[in-house]
Design an enzyme around this catalytic site. Structure first.
Site, mmCIF file in Angstrom:
data_model
loop_
_atom_site.group_PDB
_atom_site.id
_atom_site.type_symbol
_atom_site.label_atom_id
_atom_site.label_comp_id
_atom_site.label_asym_id
_atom_site.label_seq_id
_atom_site.Cartn_x
_atom_site.Cartn_y
_atom_site.Cartn_z
ATOM 1 C CG ASN A 274 24.246 -23.000 -77.305
ATOM 2 O OD1 ASN A 274 23.347 -23.103 -76.474
ATOM 3 N ND2 ASN A 274 24.800 -24.060 -77.887
ATOM 4 C CG ASP B 263 26.274 -24.758 -74.332
ATOM 5 O OD1 ASP B 263 25.150 -24.236 -74.487
ATOM 6 O OD2 ASP B 263 26.448 -25.989 -74.373
#
Length: 304
Positions: A157, A207
């Site tokens: 990510n 993320d």
């Protein structure tokens, strides 16, 4: 301001598209069309909306889709469950051109991805059980060859690039590891892997992420209920709270590139949690920030 909006200190947060997506990801502003793209990874859909969340339409995908990037020929480059693909959404139905799978037979799929200033697509994979360490980071070149750049990850990510093109940021998110590499933009080589953001400085884990015009790094904090702004050196500069606990990715867009769009997820939530967070899975627009984004580069698809 609606019930789906909140404002603090001049910064407003508004849910402009309710979804709900199971795993909303990859908001991506297309300045040629003045439209916003995003995906529902688990829902296997690509969505397209106006800047304010209106006029939404979608294209079904044949499988889970992890990330998308713009191409210079108008198509999209994508990391999917079964490898890289070029996607044409100019018609009523999407048309896919398969490129290849860098991890056949492994319990993984492609996940987060971003195009660099040289027109290459960087994409990392993720372990389907969120536990193994078989995921890797890849660079897909315009000639459609891919190169394994680093490995030993669980969930890739946080891919983004410094404004000067000399750094690649990355998050091995399930282990809450934030990484910075030196990047040689002409060759596409990376080196000098080292820690980037000190993980104790925030709740949740990075993320999806983006870099603004000034070079600051913005990360959606999954399980942290916020978007965080970090300096190029990794110092925490700002937290913007959201009405959902699981934001997934952020990107600047809109006609003036001054709106920060944030996707969110519902896949990990219980029925009780969903009842407490009615906006989970929605798309949020953060306005009033003292920041502005830059248009995303396009994948330079090589000719036949």
């Amino acid at each position: 301001m609606t019930d789906a909006a909140q404002s603090t200190g001049g910064v407003s947060v508004e849910c402009i598209w309710p979804g709900p997506a199971r795993l909303g990801e990859c908001p991506l502003w297309d300045p040629r069309k003045n439209r916003l793209l995003l995906i529902d990874s688990d829902g296997a859909k690509i969505w397209q909306l106006d800047y304010d969340g209106s006029d939404a339409r979608f294209w079904d995908m044949p499988e889970t889709i992890g990330s998308i990037g713009l191409c210079d020929d108008g198509r999209l480059i994508a990391g999917m469950a079964n490898g890289f693909a070029l996607i044409d959404i100019s018609g009523q139905e999407a048309r896919l051109e398969r490129i290849g799978d860098p991890e056949p037979g492994l319990p993984t799929r492609l996940n987060d991805g971003k195009v660099d200033a040289a027109g290459r697509f960087w994409c990392g994979s993720m372990c389907l059980d969120f536990k193994c360490k078989e995921a890797a980071l890849y660079r897909l070149d315009p000639d459609l060859t891919w190169h394994r750049m680093d490995d030993g990850f669980t969930v890739s990510n946080g891919i983004a690039f410094s404004r000067d093109g000399k750094a690649l940021y990355f998050s091995n998110s399930r282990t809450d590891e934030s990484i910075r590499y030196d990047l040689d933009m002409p060759s596409g080589k990376i080196s000098n892997r080292r820690p980037f953001v000190e993980t104790s400085s925030y709740a949740g884990r990075i993320d999806g992420a983006t870099v603004d015009e000034a070079g600051d790094y913005w990360g959606a904090l999954f399980d942290g209920g916020a978007v965080a702004r970090f300096s190029p050196e990794g110092a925490l500069l700002q937290l913007v709270r959201l009405p959902v606990n699981c934001p997934t990715m952020c990107a600047f867009g809109g006609p003036d590139m001054a709106t920060l769009y944030v996707t969110s997820a519902t896949f990990s939530m219980t029925e009780e949690q969903l009842s407490q967070e009615p906006l989970a899975g929605g798309l949020f627009a953060i306005r009033g920030l003292d920041a502005r984004g830059v248009p995303e580069p396009r994948f330079a698809v090589a000719g036949p």
